[in-house]
Design an enzyme around this catalytic site. Structure first.
Site, short mmCIF file in Angstrom:
data_model
loop_
_atom_site.label_atom_id
_atom_site.label_comp_id
_atom_site.label_asym_id
_atom_site.label_seq_id
_atom_site.Cartn_x
_atom_site.Cartn_y
_atom_site.Cartn_z
CD GLN A 5 -1.45 -2.28 2.11
OE1 GLN A 5 -0.25 -2.52 2.21
NE2 GLN A 5 -2.39 -2.98 2.73
CG ASP A 26 -4.31 0.54 -1.11
OD1 ASP A 26 -4.96 -0.21 -1.87
OD2 ASP A 26 -4.13 0.28 0.09
CG ASP A 84 -7.91 -3.52 -3.49
OD1 ASP A 84 -8.62 -4.08 -4.34
OD2 ASP A 84 -7.48 -4.10 -2.48
NE ARG A 106 -9.46 -6.79 -3.33
CZ ARG A 106 -8.42 -7.49 -2.88
NH1 ARG A 106 -8.51 -8.80 -2.72
NH2 ARG A 106 -7.28 -6.88 -2.60
#
Length: 543
Positions: A358, A381, A413, A469
């Site tokens: 991240q 991220d 993500d 997701r």
């Protein structure tokens, strides 16, 4: 052969005419050190007002500051500094002419001019500007900071300002009376307070002047800020057609010395707390290597970039902070927007940590945050639309983010969080096989993410990506009229590790197109909106 010659000539003429048409209006500044650009070696605190004036215009006006330290109406021409301006000048260009400080030095024959000759020199600049179709503007010299022991400001320019006024009146030239407005300013400030705007440098505070300096003629950054705005105020009153092109910010950030600050953090610090109205920050072209946290008190701001303005840092979640603890995802952000009502235009935000887990480029917590023509670069991220509710706390009100005509890239993500976010006409680029979104919408929140008319693209070799997701059970994400690349899987969505997520999340599409768009084969718990449902969302959230 003749046909080819005529065709080539026609193409040349067309290209020349097009180049002429695209040329921005030029504003040439000629004068002395109070206007001139300054060298920034050894953290030089001195600035000329013209150095900051260039940032008051958009890209349709080019300010060329040719003013030079120590020059007069005589020496500026004698050194050949006028010739390139004269040769390049075109109809409609402006020439701001401000001399006087050095013409007064009549004991130096190569520089000084008696008042009569000074006036003649000004007339020649005016006439030659008009010969080329340019528009001359005369400025009286700015006042020196010269006070008596009793605190009275003394005039130091003798006849020279009056000669400027005389020439302006007889030749019908616009004249900006900088002597008068700067005298009024200095009188209002008084002796000691006015020092903070001039080159009064305390010993040991400047590498360029280690022994200090007391200079009552030349401006520092604060002084140039004030005087440049005095010039712009007179332009607004006397040259409204030029003032119509102003885009004057409250502060300018620039690495080349043409701004009030060198870093964006410094500009954020001077935003008034609980600001009312709009505070405007111009971020000039450059790569700004800094980590920035914008507190909630710094609200109502327009931040816009000029050219390629990039804010860059390289923290990541597993990097140790000063206490030896992991920074965490939130702590990794290059920039954190904690205040409400920010509009950000034409800036690139990046986290350059690489593929180390991240590593956030932008984190948002404020409400009504609007990003236009921005780029968000990173890997996992990249864009954290934090909102509220990410730690299962009770919702404290929706946080709205808007992204228009932006580019967002990442691996896993790379668009995630709890804020309500609208993405319009954006490109969303996947850099690896993984997940595009990971919303964490709070249960009571009506909207999570809505992507409208966006393009989902992928780097070379990327073949398997999911639209999203759920980071939290009530994630909501909708794609309307989006173009999906072939890297988007047939299933489209993934439930993460919680078997109950399919019953609580809301994932939907309408009007998807492209090789990744399918109606059959999506996970059974996702939705295909009806035209009526999609239109209702468009009416409510896209206008």
């Amino acid at each position: 052969m003749m046909k080819k010659l005529f065709l080539a000539l026609a193409l040349f003429c067309f290209a020349f005419a097009e180049a002429e048409e695209q040329r921005p209006m030029h504003v040439y500044l000629i004068g002395d050190s109070t206007c001139a650009n300054k060298n920034l070696d050894k953290q030089n605190p001195e600035r000329g007002w013209g150095q900051l004036f260039r940032a008051f215009f958009g890209e349709d006006v080019l300010v060329e500051n040719h003013a030079m330290n120590g020059r007069s109406t005589k020496s500026f021409r004698a050194e050949g500094r006028w010739e390139p301006i004269y040769s390049q000048m075109q109809k409609g260009d402006y020439v701001f002419i401000q001399f006087g400080h050095n013409d007064e030095k009549v004991d130096r024959p190569k520089v000084g001019s008696v008042p009569e000759v000074f006036a003649d020199n000004l007339r020649r600049y005016v006439n030659e500007t008009r010969e080329k179709g340019g528009i001359p503007v005369l400025l009286t010299p700015i006042a020196r900071r010269h006070f008596t022991e009793e605190g009275q400001l003394i005039k130091t320019h003798g006849e020279y300002p009056d000669r400027v006024r005389q020439v302006a009146e007889e030749m019908g030239v616009v004249m900006l009376d900088m002597e008068v407005v700067t005298e009024e300013w200095l009188k209002e400030l008084g002796d000691e307070p006015s020092r903070r705007y001039f080159m009064w440098v305390k010993k040991g505070t400047s590498p360029l002047y280690p022994d200090g300096r007391e200079d009552n003629t030349h401006l520092n950054v604060a002084g140039a800020h004030v005087v440049s705005r005095m010039v712009s105020a007179l332009v607004e009153k006397q040259i409204p057609e030029l003032a119509a092109k102003f885009q004057i910010p409250d502060v300018v950030v620039a690495q080349d010395g043409t701004g009030d600050f060198f870093t964006l953090k410094e500009a954020v610090d001077v935003i008034p707390d609980y600001n009312n109205g709009t505070f405007k920050i111009r971020l000039s072209e450059g790569v700004y290597r800094e980590k920035i946290s914008i507190p909630w008190t710094k609200r109502n701001v327009l931040l816009y970039g000029v050219g390629k303005a990039v804010v860059s840092w390289d923290d990541f979640a597993n990097r140790k902070n000063i206490k030896g603890q992991n920074m965490g995802t939130s702590g990794s952000a290059t920039i954190y927007f904690g205040a409400d009502n920010w509009t950000v235009d034409n800036i690139t935000f990046e986290n350059t940590a690489g593929r180390v887990g991240q590593a956030v480029a932008v984190q948002t917590l404020g409400n009504n945050l609007r990003f236009r023509h921005c780029r968000f670069l990173g890997n996992q991220d990249t864009l954290y639309t934090r909102g509220t509710g990410n730690a299962n706390e009770k919702i404290g009100g929706e946080r709205w983010n808007y992204f228009d005509n932006c580019y967002i890239e990442g691996t896993t993500d790379f668009i995630f969080g709890a804020a309500a976010a609208i993405f319009r006409n954006c490109e969303i680029c996947s850099l690896s096989d993984s997940y595009v979104t990971a919303a964490s919408t709070v249960e009571e929140q009506e909207v999570g993410y809505i992507f409208f008319n966006c393009r989902l693209t992928a780097a070379e070799g990327v073949t398997k990506c999911y639209l999203g997701r759920p980071w939290r059970p009530y994630a909501k994400t909708i794609f309307i009229n989006c173009e999906l690349g072939e890297h988007i899987t047939t299933e489209g969505w993934q439930a993460w590790s919680n078997k109950d997520n399919p019953s609580t999340t809301y994932y939907a599409e309408y009007g998807s197109k492209g090789k990744g768009a399918v109606k059959k084969g999506r996970v059974e718990w996702s939705h295909q909106l009806t035209k009526k449902e999609a239109q209702a969302l468009i009416e409510k959230y896209m206008k």
